[in-house]
Design a protein around this motif. Structure first.
Motif, PDB file in Angstrom:
ATOM      1  N   THR A   1      -4.513  -8.960  -2.569  1.00 46.77           N
ATOM      2  CA  THR A   1      -3.849  -8.111  -1.781  1.00 46.77           C
ATOM      3  C   THR A   1      -2.424  -8.175  -1.756  1.00 46.77           C
ATOM      4  O   THR A   1      -2.208  -9.554  -1.453  1.00 46.77           O
ATOM      5  N   ARG A   2      -1.616  -7.449  -1.753  1.00 45.67           N
ATOM      6  CA  ARG A   2      -0.077  -7.586  -1.743  1.00 45.67           C
ATOM      7  C   ARG A   2       0.702  -6.728  -0.881  1.00 45.67           C
ATOM      8  O   ARG A   2       0.305  -5.463  -0.881  1.00 45.67           O
ATOM      9  N   ILE A   3       1.599  -7.052  -0.005  1.00 47.95           N
ATOM     10  CA  ILE A   3       2.334  -6.146   0.758  1.00 47.95           C
ATOM     11  C   ILE A   3       3.842  -6.494   0.518  1.00 47.95           C
ATOM     12  O   ILE A   3       4.192  -7.525   0.532  1.00 47.95           O
ATOM     13  N   ASN A   4       4.556  -5.199   0.510  1.00 43.50           N
ATOM     14  CA  ASN A   4       6.174  -5.363   0.384  1.00 43.50           C
ATOM     15  C   ASN A   4       6.958  -4.790   1.887  1.00 43.50           C
ATOM     16  O   ASN A   4       6.612  -3.915   2.126  1.00 43.50           O
ATOM     17  N   LEU A   5       7.393  -6.040   2.409  1.00 47.32           N
ATOM     18  CA  LEU A   5       7.810  -5.862   3.881  1.00 47.32           C
ATOM     19  C   LEU A   5       9.080  -5.119   3.616  1.00 47.32           C
ATOM     20  O   LEU A   5       9.837  -5.023   4.785  1.00 47.32           O
ATOM     21  N   LEU A   6       9.761  -4.966   2.580  1.00 48.24           N
ATOM     22  CA  LEU A   6      11.099  -4.383   2.543  1.00 48.24           C
ATOM     23  C   LEU A   6      11.137  -3.016   2.077  1.00 48.24           C
ATOM     24  O   LEU A   6      12.256  -2.395   2.347  1.00 48.24           O
ATOM     25  N   ARG A   7      10.195  -2.443   2.157  1.00 50.47           N
ATOM     26  CA  ARG A   7       9.665  -0.978   1.832  1.00 50.47           C
ATOM     27  C   ARG A   7       8.989  -0.413   3.012  1.00 50.47           C
ATOM     28  O   ARG A   7       7.964  -1.327   3.467  1.00 50.47           O
ATOM     29  N   PRO A   8       8.841   0.936   3.190  1.00 47.58           N
ATOM     30  CA  PRO A   8       7.632   1.272   3.965  1.00 47.58           C
ATOM     31  C   PRO A   8       6.286   1.132   3.412  1.00 47.58           C
ATOM     32  O   PRO A   8       6.158   0.919   2.363  1.00 47.58           O
ATOM     33  N   LEU A   9       5.353   0.581   4.245  1.00 50.25           N
ATOM     34  CA  LEU A   9       4.106   0.110   3.834  1.00 50.25           C
ATOM     35  C   LEU A   9       3.243   1.464   3.007  1.00 50.25           C
ATOM     36  O   LEU A   9       3.199   2.418   3.115  1.00 50.25           O
ATOM     37  N   ALA A  10       2.844   0.544   1.707  1.00 47.45           N
ATOM     38  CA  ALA A  10       2.150   1.350   0.549  1.00 47.45           C
ATOM     39  C   ALA A  10       0.871   1.822   1.068  1.00 47.45           C
ATOM     40  O   ALA A  10       0.122   1.164   1.971  1.00 47.45           O
ATOM     41  N   SER A  11       0.344   2.849   0.720  1.00 48.06           N
ATOM     42  CA  SER A  11      -0.913   3.477   0.726  1.00 48.06           C
ATOM     43  C   SER A  11      -1.968   2.620   0.068  1.00 48.06           C
ATOM     44  O   SER A  11      -3.216   2.615   0.474  1.00 48.06           O
ATOM     45  N   HIS A  12      -1.650   1.747  -0.868  1.00 51.34           N
ATOM     46  CA  HIS A  12      -2.672   1.125  -1.611  1.00 51.34           C
ATOM     47  C   HIS A  12      -2.204  -0.411  -1.951  1.00 51.34           C
ATOM     48  O   HIS A  12      -1.050  -0.720  -2.715  1.00 51.34           O
ATOM     49  N   LEU A  13      -2.826  -1.320  -1.430  1.00 47.78           N
ATOM     50  CA  LEU A  13      -2.504  -2.787  -1.260  1.00 47.78           C
ATOM     51  C   LEU A  13      -3.148  -3.524  -2.121  1.00 47.78           C
ATOM     52  O   LEU A  13      -2.676  -4.665  -2.298  1.00 47.78           O
ATOM     53  N   HIS A  14      -4.240  -3.279  -2.747  1.00 48.23           N
ATOM     54  CA  HIS A  14      -4.984  -4.236  -3.535  1.00 48.23           C
ATOM     55  C   HIS A  14      -4.796  -4.122  -5.086  1.00 48.23           C
ATOM     56  O   HIS A  14      -4.535  -3.121  -5.601  1.00 48.23           O
ATOM     57  N   ASP A  15      -4.802  -5.411  -5.516  1.00 46.03           N
ATOM     58  CA  ASP A  15      -4.418  -5.820  -6.949  1.00 46.03           C
ATOM     59  C   ASP A  15      -5.703  -6.590  -7.453  1.00 46.03           C
ATOM     60  O   ASP A  15      -5.705  -7.876  -7.192  1.00 46.03           O
TER      61      ASP A  15
END
Length: 511
Positions: A466-480
């Motif tokens: 599971t990945r998150i990018n805090l430098l952009r608005p939160l994405a709707s899909h976080l799973h990889d």
């Protein structure tokens, strides 16, 4: 007001994500900010609210030289000295502003409306749910679950940063609304999620007590109701530059073993905690029992992660940060999915430490000399330091303090720590990835959350990562999902390793 004495490291982190970076402009921008934290008695009386307040102060105080604490009622005023002390323990020169007129960005924790007209982020939580809104109040839950509360503060700190440096970030708009379950990593979950009270983590190892490990310990220290054994493994001490993103560390912790800092943070829990100031391979070789039920990994390089997988733990949870995003991955070994080593196998020849160091010191011709210094641990002399200064076209006097230190310490503090970057006003960038504090803290909270979920039987995710990018608005899909390494070179494709794993855990099914 003064910048923190570890600001060079903070500048190094920011230089990796901001365009057109100059140290002087970066510090001028920070100096112009007054970041307000507004809170009321409802926040103070809520365990989740107190956790959010604690984390947001730990994050903001590491970057911004001026913070305005605004308690909104009597109970909040009683709690304000605790937050002030915390901020000062991180940056003794921080200004705790008493006026609201110059506030540039505001964070609100609690149930009372904001009194400012600047960009404002309201944060709160409900058990596993982390909440943020730029529209209106949220409030904090009453559970002893710190995962949603801590994550909400990380989202808030990220949004403050994106607001302050909006013109230097690509697609760095602020979030309007976040409601993320730290249980499932899905948005819009309708309830707070189940309790983990009484969960036995068995014998769990946490390897790597750096920035990610600090975030994990912060969460575990507040996860009331856990029991079992926690083995803390890290061989290093806290350096001043670490304060840029180690959420547990203050000025008084510089020079302390990281394992001792983590153990002290867990002193009020009922967990059986032991601290081991050793590298993982040394710890494993000294251990009589080679069974590793559950290992949480907060290490920062591929070889060390592969070494952890090589010890064949029954189950591993791994957290990481990189330039743009952060995440957590989960690994069995004999389950047909990617093991931890699959994610970090090198696909090209890796440069040796001496070669990389020679390049980053701008003295490739000195590779053999640097190799000798690394192997013998001899200190660098005046001549070596002067040659480095000449290579960067900076005054040699600025680096004289490092004479007599090891070349590894010199490189870590002068290059990775950002001193050379400051002296060149950002013209000489730092190659190493240095995360922002809110990135490392969230990765650590996710690490602890997945550890607790696994121990309590609540981890039902079928995805590896599971990945998150805090430098952009939160994405709707976080799973990889992450596939197994296709080359067949990984140890999870080796029948000898598989057989050894099965023998170790033959009495129970693989996770």
């Amino acid at each position: 007001m003064a910048m923190a004495n570890f600001m060079d490291r903070a500048a190094s982190a920011a230089s990796r994500v901001l365009t057109n970076f100059k140290v002087s402009a970066f510090e001028d921008r920070l100096a112009a900010q007054v970041i307000e934290v507004s809170f009321d008695g409802a926040a103070v009386q809520s365990p989740e609210g107190r956790a959010s307040l604690d984390m947001i102060i730990r994050l903001l105080s590491r970057l911004y030289p001026t913070i305005a604490l605004l308690p909104l009622d009597a109970k909040a005023k009683d709690h304000a000295p605790i937050l002030e002390f915390l901020a000062k323990s991180i940056n003794p020169e921080i200004e705790l502003a008493k006026t609201r007129k110059a506030v540039t960005v505001s964070v609100v924790v609690g149930s009372s409306p904001s009194r400012t007209k600047c960009p404002t982020f309201f944060i709160g939580s409900d058990g596993w749910r982390a909440k943020l809104s730029s529209r209106g109040l949220i409030g904090s839950g009453e559970s002893m679950n710190p995962f949603g509360a801590g994550a909400a503060s990380c989202f808030a700190a990220a949004n403050v940063f994106r607001t302050v440096f909006a013109d230097q970030l690509d697609q760095g708009d602020a979030d309007e609304l976040i409601d993320l379950s730290m249980l499932t990593y899905a948005q819009g979950t309708p309830d707070s999620g189940p309790s983990f009270e009484g969960t036995d983590i068995g014998e769990t190892h946490l390897v790597g007590l750096g920035a990610i490990g600090n975030g994990a310990i912060w969460a575990l220290a507040r996860a009331v109701g856990l029991k079992g054994s926690l083995r803390l493994v890290d061989h290093e001490e806290v350096d001043l530059s670490n304060l840029q993103r180690y959420v547990l560390a203050g000025q008084c912790d510089v020079g302390s073993p990281k394992a001792d800092l983590a153990r002290a943070a867990l002193a009020d829990t009922v967990l059986e905690v032991s601290a081991h100031c050793a590298k993982w391979d040394v710890y494993v070789s000294d251990r009589n029992d080679w069974m590793f039920e559950r290992v949480a990994v907060g290490l920062d390089n591929a070889p060390d992660r592969i070494a952890v997988q090589g010890a064949l733990p029954k189950w591993i949870v791994n957290a990481w940060t990189q330039e743009l995003d952060l995440g957590v991955s989960r690994h069995g070994f004999d389950d047909g999915r990617a093991c931890l080593a699959c994610l970090y196998l090198p696909h090209a020849k890796e440069k040796d430490e001496d070669e990389k160091m020679a390049e980053e010191l701008k003295m490739p011709e000195a590779q053999q000399e640097i190799r000798d210094l690394l192997q013998t641990n001899r200190p660098v002399d005046v001549g070596f330091v002067e040659r480095v200064a000449k290579a960067f076209d900076i005054p040699s006097e600025a680096l004289k303090e490092f004479v007599g230190q090891s070349v590894r310490s010199f490189h870590q503090r002068a290059i990775c720590g950002g001193i050379v970057m400051r002296l060149t006003d950002g013209a000489q960038s730092v190659r190493a990835v240095v995360p922002m504090s809110f990135q490392s803290a969230l990765a650590g909270i996710m690490l602890a959350a997945d550890l607790v979920k696994h121990a309590s039987g609540l981890l039902n995710l079928q995805t590896t990562s599971t990945r998150i990018n805090l430098l952009r608005p939160l994405a709707s899909h976080l799973h990889d999902p992450k596939a197994k390494d296709p080359s067949g070179r990984c140890i999870c494709a080796d029948e000898d390793f598989l057989a050894a794993y099965r023998r170790k855990y033959r009495s129970c099914r693989a996770p």
